[in-house]
Design a protein around this motif. Structure first.
Motif, PDB file in Angstrom:
ATOM      1  N   TYR A 104       6.157   0.996 -19.297  1.00 20.18           N
ATOM      2  CA  TYR A 104       5.470   0.169 -18.306  1.00 20.18           C
ATOM      3  C   TYR A 104       5.257   0.945 -17.006  1.00 20.18           C
ATOM      4  O   TYR A 104       4.295   0.702 -16.280  1.00 20.18           O
ATOM      5  N   TYR A 105       6.129   1.901 -16.717  1.00 16.25           N
ATOM      6  CA  TYR A 105       5.935   2.768 -15.555  1.00 16.25           C
ATOM      7  C   TYR A 105       4.706   3.654 -15.780  1.00 16.25           C
ATOM      8  O   TYR A 105       3.872   3.809 -14.888  1.00 16.25           O
ATOM      9  N   TRP A 106       4.615   4.227 -16.990  1.00 17.30           N
ATOM     10  CA  TRP A 106       3.464   5.077 -17.308  1.00 17.30           C
ATOM     11  C   TRP A 106       2.158   4.306 -17.132  1.00 17.30           C
ATOM     12  O   TRP A 106       1.194   4.832 -16.583  1.00 17.30           O
ATOM     13  N   SER A 107       2.130   3.068 -17.653  1.00 18.35           N
ATOM     14  CA  SER A 107       0.903   2.273 -17.565  1.00 18.35           C
ATOM     15  C   SER A 107       0.496   2.047 -16.116  1.00 18.35           C
ATOM     16  O   SER A 107      -0.687   2.118 -15.760  1.00 18.35           O
ATOM     17  N   ALA A 108       1.487   1.764 -15.270  1.00 13.76           N
ATOM     18  CA  ALA A 108       1.185   1.527 -13.855  1.00 13.76           C
ATOM     19  C   ALA A 108       0.604   2.763 -13.188  1.00 13.76           C
ATOM     20  O   ALA A 108      -0.310   2.670 -12.359  1.00 13.76           O
ATOM     21  N   TRP A 118      -1.531  -3.986 -16.045  1.00 20.12           N
ATOM     22  CA  TRP A 118      -1.269  -3.109 -17.193  1.00 20.12           C
ATOM     23  C   TRP A 118       0.232  -2.890 -17.371  1.00 20.12           C
ATOM     24  O   TRP A 118       0.764  -2.935 -18.490  1.00 20.12           O
ATOM     25  N   SER A 119       0.907  -2.655 -16.264  1.00 22.56           N
ATOM     26  CA  SER A 119       2.351  -2.412 -16.310  1.00 22.56           C
ATOM     27  C   SER A 119       3.100  -3.644 -16.813  1.00 22.56           C
ATOM     28  O   SER A 119       4.005  -3.545 -17.649  1.00 22.56           O
ATOM     29  N   LEU A 407       6.644  -2.858 -30.193  1.00 19.91           N
ATOM     30  CA  LEU A 407       6.882  -1.484 -29.766  1.00 19.91           C
ATOM     31  C   LEU A 407       5.611  -0.645 -29.798  1.00 19.91           C
ATOM     32  O   LEU A 407       5.265   0.026 -28.816  1.00 19.91           O
ATOM     33  N   PHE A 408       4.911  -0.666 -30.944  1.00 23.31           N
ATOM     34  CA  PHE A 408       3.725   0.180 -31.019  1.00 23.31           C
ATOM     35  C   PHE A 408       2.630  -0.288 -30.061  1.00 23.31           C
ATOM     36  O   PHE A 408       1.855   0.521 -29.550  1.00 23.31           O
ATOM     37  N   GLY A 409       2.572  -1.585 -29.801  1.00 28.33           N
ATOM     38  CA  GLY A 409       1.630  -2.066 -28.796  1.00 28.33           C
ATOM     39  C   GLY A 409       1.953  -1.490 -27.428  1.00 28.33           C
ATOM     40  O   GLY A 409       1.062  -1.053 -26.687  1.00 28.33           O
ATOM     41  N   SER A 410       3.241  -1.458 -27.092  1.00 26.81           N
ATOM     42  CA  SER A 410       3.637  -0.893 -25.793  1.00 26.81           C
ATOM     43  C   SER A 410       3.459   0.617 -25.764  1.00 26.81           C
ATOM     44  O   SER A 410       3.280   1.205 -24.690  1.00 26.81           O
ATOM     45  N   TYR A 411       3.505   1.268 -26.936  1.00 27.99           N
ATOM     46  CA  TYR A 411       3.234   2.713 -26.989  1.00 27.99           C
ATOM     47  C   TYR A 411       1.736   2.965 -26.757  1.00 27.99           C
ATOM     48  O   TYR A 411       1.343   3.940 -26.111  1.00 27.99           O
ATOM     49  N   GLY A 412       0.920   2.092 -27.337  1.00 26.46           N
ATOM     50  CA  GLY A 412      -0.522   2.317 -27.333  1.00 26.46           C
ATOM     51  C   GLY A 412      -1.171   2.165 -25.968  1.00 26.46           C
ATOM     52  O   GLY A 412      -2.121   2.891 -25.653  1.00 26.46           O
ATOM     53  N   TRP A 484       3.261 -16.782 -16.444  1.00 28.10           N
ATOM     54  CA  TRP A 484       4.047 -16.329 -15.304  1.00 28.10           C
ATOM     55  C   TRP A 484       3.216 -15.390 -14.420  1.00 28.10           C
ATOM     56  O   TRP A 484       3.257 -15.453 -13.197  1.00 28.10           O
ATOM     57  N   TRP A 485       2.404 -14.542 -15.077  1.00 26.94           N
ATOM     58  CA  TRP A 485       1.581 -13.590 -14.332  1.00 26.94           C
ATOM     59  C   TRP A 485       0.582 -14.321 -13.432  1.00 26.94           C
ATOM     60  O   TRP A 485       0.481 -14.029 -12.238  1.00 26.94           O
ATOM     61  N   PHE A 486      -0.134 -15.286 -14.000  1.00 19.10           N
ATOM     62  CA  PHE A 486      -1.181 -15.957 -13.232  1.00 19.10           C
ATOM     63  C   PHE A 486      -0.624 -16.970 -12.238  1.00 19.10           C
ATOM     64  O   PHE A 486      -1.247 -17.228 -11.202  1.00 19.10           O
ATOM     65  N   VAL A 487       0.533 -17.528 -12.535  1.00 22.22           N
ATOM     66  CA  VAL A 487       1.114 -18.513 -11.618  1.00 22.22           C
ATOM     67  C   VAL A 487       1.729 -17.841 -10.388  1.00 22.22           C
ATOM     68  O   VAL A 487       1.540 -18.287  -9.257  1.00 22.22           O
ATOM     69  N   THR A 488       2.466 -16.742 -10.630  1.00 21.31           N
ATOM     70  CA  THR A 488       3.180 -16.154  -9.492  1.00 21.31           C
ATOM     71  C   THR A 488       3.232 -14.640  -9.495  1.00 21.31           C
ATOM     72  O   THR A 488       3.083 -14.005  -8.444  1.00 21.31           O
ATOM     73  N   ALA A 489       3.408 -14.016 -10.654  1.00 23.18           N
ATOM     74  CA  ALA A 489       3.717 -12.584 -10.677  1.00 23.18           C
ATOM     75  C   ALA A 489       2.592 -11.699 -10.157  1.00 23.18           C
ATOM     76  O   ALA A 489       2.847 -10.651  -9.573  1.00 23.18           O
ATOM     77  N   ARG A 490       1.342 -12.121 -10.342  1.00 22.71           N
ATOM     78  CA  ARG A 490       0.231 -11.276  -9.876  1.00 22.71           C
ATOM     79  C   ARG A 490       0.222 -11.146  -8.359  1.00 22.71           C
ATOM     80  O   ARG A 490      -0.402 -10.231  -7.810  1.00 22.71           O
ATOM     81  N   ARG A 491       0.926 -12.063  -7.679  1.00 21.46           N
ATOM     82  CA  ARG A 491       1.011 -11.975  -6.220  1.00 21.46           C
ATOM     83  C   ARG A 491       2.298 -11.287  -5.759  1.00 21.46           C
ATOM     84  O   ARG A 491       2.382 -10.827  -4.620  1.00 21.46           O
ATOM     85  N   THR A 492       3.287 -11.231  -6.660  1.00 18.44           N
ATOM     86  CA  THR A 492       4.582 -10.673  -6.254  1.00 18.44           C
ATOM     87  C   THR A 492       4.921  -9.351  -6.949  1.00 18.44           C
ATOM     88  O   THR A 492       5.666  -8.541  -6.413  1.00 18.44           O
ATOM     89  N   TYR A 493       4.368  -9.158  -8.167  1.00 18.51           N
ATOM     90  CA  TYR A 493       4.679  -7.930  -8.908  1.00 18.51           C
ATOM     91  C   TYR A 493       3.620  -6.870  -8.618  1.00 18.51           C
ATOM     92  O   TYR A 493       2.434  -7.080  -8.873  1.00 18.51           O
ATOM     93  N   ARG A 494       4.037  -5.769  -8.102  1.00 21.60           N
ATOM     94  CA  ARG A 494       3.107  -4.690  -7.751  1.00 21.60           C
ATOM     95  C   ARG A 494       3.302  -3.461  -8.627  1.00 21.60           C
ATOM     96  O   ARG A 494       2.837  -2.378  -8.298  1.00 21.60           O
ATOM     97  N   GLY A 495       3.990  -3.656  -9.745  1.00 18.83           N
ATOM     98  CA  GLY A 495       4.278  -2.521 -10.606  1.00 18.83           C
ATOM     99  C   GLY A 495       5.621  -1.919 -10.240  1.00 18.83           C
ATOM    100  O   GLY A 495       6.389  -2.483  -9.447  1.00 18.83           O
ATOM    101  N   PRO A 496       5.947  -0.765 -10.806  1.00 17.99           N
ATOM    102  CA  PRO A 496       7.222  -0.119 -10.497  1.00 17.99           C
ATOM    103  C   PRO A 496       7.402   0.071  -9.001  1.00 17.99           C
ATOM    104  O   PRO A 496       6.490   0.496  -8.291  1.00 17.99           O
TER     105      PRO A 496
END
Length: 512
Positions: A104-108, A118-119, A407-412, A484-496
């Motif tokens: 998830y760090y790589w994706s960010a 993405w992360s 797992l493979f989805g997170s790898y891809g 969770w992303w659309f309710v709150t995380a998109r405003r509070t989560y900025r990635g790693p």
């Protein structure tokens, strides 16, 4: 903090190995975990989780009705090669970003925009895949332990509740080991490689030399079986590829252990590739020994644990019990390493504020310098994933599908984002050079196709007992993550999160 396009340029441009702790500070994190893992230990944890003995033996019941020997042998060769492409593409990214946060760090850092989104979804895919890996491995161990006990005590026949209780006990043991004996866990991960190699060689040798009768070469390589209930042999063979894909999961453990590995920018990527190659070669030899020994195929394929029946038919009860003990040991090591890797992902994801109660799960034990509470989070989640086995006869296959697709989805995702970067991506000290983009392209295409394939029904007729609930489990987790992303995380989560400048982080480490 350096951006993804430049964060590896200085490290990648020197022949000297980068300083591990300084590299981590440049990525935005202070050193919190003890670096007690060398290059071999890093390879060992991925090889232990891939665990060719565990993967081949535990998924044998599925493979024997979904393609048979033909898919087992040629599927292993083909899928193994494709997984090597995936691993190599991941290894190159690992070298640039050697942190426990990994995927998830790589994706960010690789996304051109919407970095946090993405992360977020990469991390949640990896989370459910990791939980599925721990669950599938320990659930398989419970079934093999029952098979061994039944050979020793024929009257022992636990029901679904009994097997679930044994499964819970195994998870408990693995959690306790990861809590109180961290040094022993590291040692066991190294011992497990010798166990795998020696155990695989002994089982293979006995199956080749001692049975009074073997199948023909044609049968061992090309015999095809469709016992799925579906009319299409092609469909049966395609879903039978899950046999190989399930084995080759979890090699992201080398990346998750980066913050505990010395010379991580080189040792971690090498650990990924070496673990895949080792397991690919050793697993093929074991599979051929098994297919040559399947002399009573119909009976063996219908057994609760086909491997046990094959051993009994070929070598007798005593040898079968010894080999089941070897297999149980291999699966035990695999489950232990799975939980270790799983807890590191939970620790890192919580550290960046992406899991409820993150303050709790990201805490590190002052005694062991490991994320103990994340260990118990992993154990609890894995147990819940096994509960449907009380009423579902294909629960194991469903858990395996959750593991593989998650797992493979997170790898891809990060590999795909790396492709979009093109020449804007600067690798670390370990690089594929001009092969980087072709390898990544093959990896992304295979991951996309296989993820669709393994969500499909695996047996017919489709009933409550035979339903592949992998899509449901994945959908529930992704629905929670999306809401969770659309309710709150998109405003509070900025990635790693960057915890400061390298100088500030060095000062912070002195106070830890």
């Amino acid at each position: 903090m350096a951006t993804s396009a430049t964060s590896t340029s200085r490290r990648g441009g020197t022949s000297a190995l980068p300083d591990d702790d300084q590299t981590l500070r440049e990525l935005g994190y202070p050193r919190q975990l003890a670096r007690r893992v060398n290059a071999f230990g890093n390879f060992a944890i991925s090889a232990t989780i891939i665990n060719f003995i565990s993967g081949v033996m535990t998924a044998l019941s599925f493979a024997m009705v979904s393609g048979g020997p033909r898919i087992m042998v040629f599927g292993w060769l083909g899928v193994g090669l494709l997984v090597l492409f995936v691993g190599a593409a991941m290894a190159e990214i690992t070298s640039g970003f050697p942190t426990s946060a990994a995927l998830y760090y790589w994706s960010a850092k690789l996304a051109k925009r919407h970095n946090a989104g993405w992360s977020w979804f990469t991390g949640w895919l990896n989370f459910i895949g990791q939980i599925g890996g721990t669950a599938a491995t320990d659930f398989a161990l419970a079934n093999f332990a029952v098979a061994l006990a039944t050979l020793q005590w024929p009257s022992f026949h636990p029901d679904a509740k009994g097997i679930l209780a044994i499964y819970g006990g195994i998870l408990l043991v693995h959690a306790l080991l990861n809590t109180y004996t961290v040094g022993l866990v590291a040692l066991l991960n190294k011992i497990s490689v010798a166990w795998l190699l020696a155990g695989g060689l002994v089982i293979t040798f006995y199956l080749i030399v001692f049975p009074s009768h073997h199948t023909t070469t044609s049968y061992a390589f090309t015999h095809f079986v469709n016992g799925t209930g579906f009319k299409s042999g092609l469909y049966a063979g395609m879903i039978g590829l899950l046999f190989t894909s399930w084995t080759f999961t979890g090699f992201d453990a080398s990346a998750h252990m980066s913050e505990e590995t010395t010379h991580a920018a080189v040792s971690a990527p090498k650990g990924i590739v070496r673990a895949i190659v080792f397991s690919w070669a050793a697993g093929l030899v074991l599979i051929l020994a098994l297919t040559y020994s399947m002399t009573q195929y119909d009976k063996e394929s219908k057994a609760n644990v086909p491997a046990a029946e094959i051993f009994v038919d070929a070598l007798g009860h005593t040898t079968a019990k010894i080999f089941l003990l070897v297999i149980c040991g291999a699966i035990f090591f695999c489950g232990l390493a799975n939980m270790t890797s799983n807890s590191r992902q939970i620790f890192a994801f919580s550290r960046d504020g992406a899991i409820p109660g993150g303050q709790l799960w990201r805490s590190v034990s002052k005694r062991t310098h490991t994320p103990v509470k994340s260990v118990w989070f992993a154990a609890t989640g894995a147990f819940l994933l096994g509960v449907p086995s009380l009423w579902n006869t294909v629960a194991f296959q469903a858990i395996v599908s959750v593991n593989v697709i998650g797992l493979f989805g997170s790898y891809g995702v990060p590999i795909f984002l790396r492709l979009r970067r093109g020449d804007d991506f600067t690798p670390g000290p370990w690089s594929l050079g001009r092969w980087s983009r072709p390898v990544a392209t093959v990896a992304v295409v295979w991951i996309a196709l296989s993820s669709i394939l393994f969500l499909l029904p695996q047996s017919s007729p489709i009933t409550l007992k035979s339903f592949n609930y992998a899509p449901v489990a994945l959908a529930v987790v992704l629905l929670i993550a999306t809401v969770w992303w659309f309710v709150t995380a998109r405003r509070t989560y900025r990635g790693p999160i960057s915890y400061g400048t390298p100088e500030e982080l060095a000062a912070m480490e002195a106070d830890l």
